[in-house]
Design a protein around this motif. Sequence first.
Motif, PDB file in Angstrom:
ATOM      1  N   GLY A  62       0.831  -1.193   0.000  1.00 34.88           N
ATOM      2  CA  GLY A  62       0.000   0.000   0.000  1.00 34.88           C
ATOM      3  C   GLY A  62       0.867   1.245   0.000  1.00 34.88           C
ATOM      4  N   GLY A  63       0.522   2.222  -0.836  1.00 40.35           N
ATOM      5  CA  GLY A  63       1.279   3.465  -0.910  1.00 40.35           C
ATOM      6  C   GLY A  63       2.343   3.425  -1.986  1.00 40.35           C
ATOM      7  N   PRO A  64       2.807   4.617  -2.424  1.00 38.05           N
ATOM      8  CA  PRO A  64       3.703   4.705  -3.579  1.00 38.05           C
ATOM      9  C   PRO A  64       5.186   4.528  -3.282  1.00 38.05           C
ATOM     10  CG  PRO A  64       3.057   6.901  -2.858  1.00 38.05           C
ATOM     11  CD  PRO A  64       2.302   5.940  -1.997  1.00 38.05           C
ATOM     12  N   ALA A  65       5.613   4.671  -2.035  1.00 37.95           N
ATOM     13  CA  ALA A  65       7.048   4.607  -1.732  1.00 37.95           C
ATOM     14  C   ALA A  65       7.580   3.195  -1.908  1.00 37.95           C
ATOM     15  CB  ALA A  65       7.305   5.080  -0.298  1.00 37.95           C
ATOM     16  N   ILE A  66       8.826   3.080  -2.378  1.00 34.25           N
ATOM     17  CA  ILE A  66       9.494   1.780  -2.426  1.00 34.25           C
ATOM     18  C   ILE A  66      10.800   1.888  -1.647  1.00 34.25           C
ATOM     19  CG2 ILE A  66       8.444   1.015  -4.584  1.00 34.25           C
ATOM     20  CD1 ILE A  66      11.026   1.790  -6.019  1.00 34.25           C
ATOM     21  N   ARG A  67      11.199   0.746  -1.039  1.00 38.85           N
ATOM     22  CA  ARG A  67      12.390   0.727  -0.201  1.00 38.85           C
ATOM     23  C   ARG A  67      13.207  -0.507  -0.517  1.00 38.85           C
ATOM     24  NH1 ARG A  67       8.081   2.608   2.976  1.00 38.85           N
ATOM     25  NH2 ARG A  67       8.394   4.769   3.672  1.00 38.85           N
ATOM     26  N   GLY A  95      14.719  -3.904  -1.037  1.00 38.78           N
ATOM     27  CA  GLY A  95      14.276  -5.245  -0.685  1.00 38.78           C
ATOM     28  C   GLY A  95      12.789  -5.375  -0.440  1.00 38.78           C
ATOM     29  N   GLY A  96      12.038  -4.281  -0.564  1.00 37.41           N
ATOM     30  CA  GLY A  96      10.622  -4.316  -0.249  1.00 37.41           C
ATOM     31  C   GLY A  96       9.757  -4.603  -1.456  1.00 37.41           C
ATOM     32  N   PRO A  97       8.459  -4.772  -1.221  1.00 34.47           N
ATOM     33  CA  PRO A  97       7.536  -5.070  -2.317  1.00 34.47           C
ATOM     34  C   PRO A  97       7.204  -3.843  -3.140  1.00 34.47           C
ATOM     35  CG  PRO A  97       6.346  -4.906  -0.244  1.00 34.47           C
ATOM     36  CD  PRO A  97       7.801  -4.778   0.089  1.00 34.47           C
ATOM     37  N   ASN A  98       6.570  -4.080  -4.276  1.00 40.77           N
ATOM     38  CA  ASN A  98       6.127  -3.005  -5.159  1.00 40.77           C
ATOM     39  C   ASN A  98       4.698  -2.587  -4.850  1.00 40.77           C
ATOM     40  OD1 ASN A  98       8.406  -2.613  -6.882  1.00 40.77           O
ATOM     41  ND2 ASN A  98       7.927  -4.535  -7.912  1.00 40.77           N
ATOM     42  N   PRO A  99       4.310  -1.392  -5.280  1.00 39.11           N
ATOM     43  CA  PRO A  99       2.920  -0.957  -5.150  1.00 39.11           C
ATOM     44  C   PRO A  99       1.966  -1.809  -5.987  1.00 39.11           C
ATOM     45  CG  PRO A  99       4.365   0.935  -5.406  1.00 39.11           C
ATOM     46  CD  PRO A  99       5.185  -0.286  -5.705  1.00 39.11           C
ATOM     47  N   THR A 100       0.701  -1.489  -5.911  1.00 38.18           N
ATOM     48  CA  THR A 100      -0.367  -2.393  -6.323  1.00 38.18           C
ATOM     49  C   THR A 100      -0.430  -2.690  -7.814  1.00 38.18           C
ATOM     50  OG1 THR A 100      -1.692  -1.552  -4.504  1.00 38.18           O
ATOM     51  CG2 THR A 100      -2.856  -2.762  -6.206  1.00 38.18           C
TER      52      THR A 100
END
Length: 284
Positions: free
Chosen positions: A12-17, A19-24
């Motif tokens: 949820g939400g537009p930020a990416i970090r 190793g993290g997942p992508n937005p929807t």
Amino acid sequence: MTDRLTLLGTKGGPAIRPGGPNPTSMLLDLSGRRIVIDCGLGVSRGLVETGMSLKELDLVFITHLHSDHVLELGPLIHTAWTTGLDHCVSVYGPKGTRNVWTGFLASLAYDIETRIADEGRPDLANLVEIVEYGPGEIFQEGDLVVEALRVDHPPVTDCFALKISGADKMLVFSADTAPFPPLADFARGADILVHEAMLPEGLDSIVRRTGNGARLREHLVASHSFAADAAQIATKAGVGMLVLNHLIPADDPAFTEDDWRAAVAAHWTGPLVIGRDGLQLPCE
């Protein structure tokens, strides 16, 4: 083609970090069609990783125009075009979707015109049909039917849950929404309900990382659903499976799948899936 749902981006939400997942974004294979649902950042790569050739792209549904659902719509279609797309892509979205597309074309005019002249490609503008929809039935082809329900996602007015039926299966996608009782009737008897979800205890870390404090918290609580809310909708609707998606937070190592399962345990005892990028679910 096997009927299946693939979760391409689950954050949820537009930020990416790192190793993290992508937005929807999601891919639904149903009734012989490959249906892209929402186009957050990373959708093009996500589709390719499923084994799909982007030049096969032909049917896209956008639930609303927040960037984490539509940011990569133009780049997806453009990338499909550079991959060899030569047929029409139909894009169904709420009011304003046409402006998103025409704005993208304007922003890439130099590249598009150059590739048409230099590489002999068809005019990209002629390969896309934009259909702006409202509540009710919005698509029908053979046994495949798509219906839309306006949900509660302030300040966005045109945000729609989608019900997709075909091949004797029914899947419902909540889109972004505050707890919305009519969604239970809309999803009645669905084989799969994909519903957004937040963890209450995760909000503090999101606010700290994002930096706009009280305003962000106010938005999240007013416009989104906690996991327990999603579980209650699933129980009232009598669905076959609940899939938690558009997770908030989705990239905080302090919270694990166990936390999400605990959050719904009091309200939902049926099959439960916690979304993660790349997860494929058969539509059985």
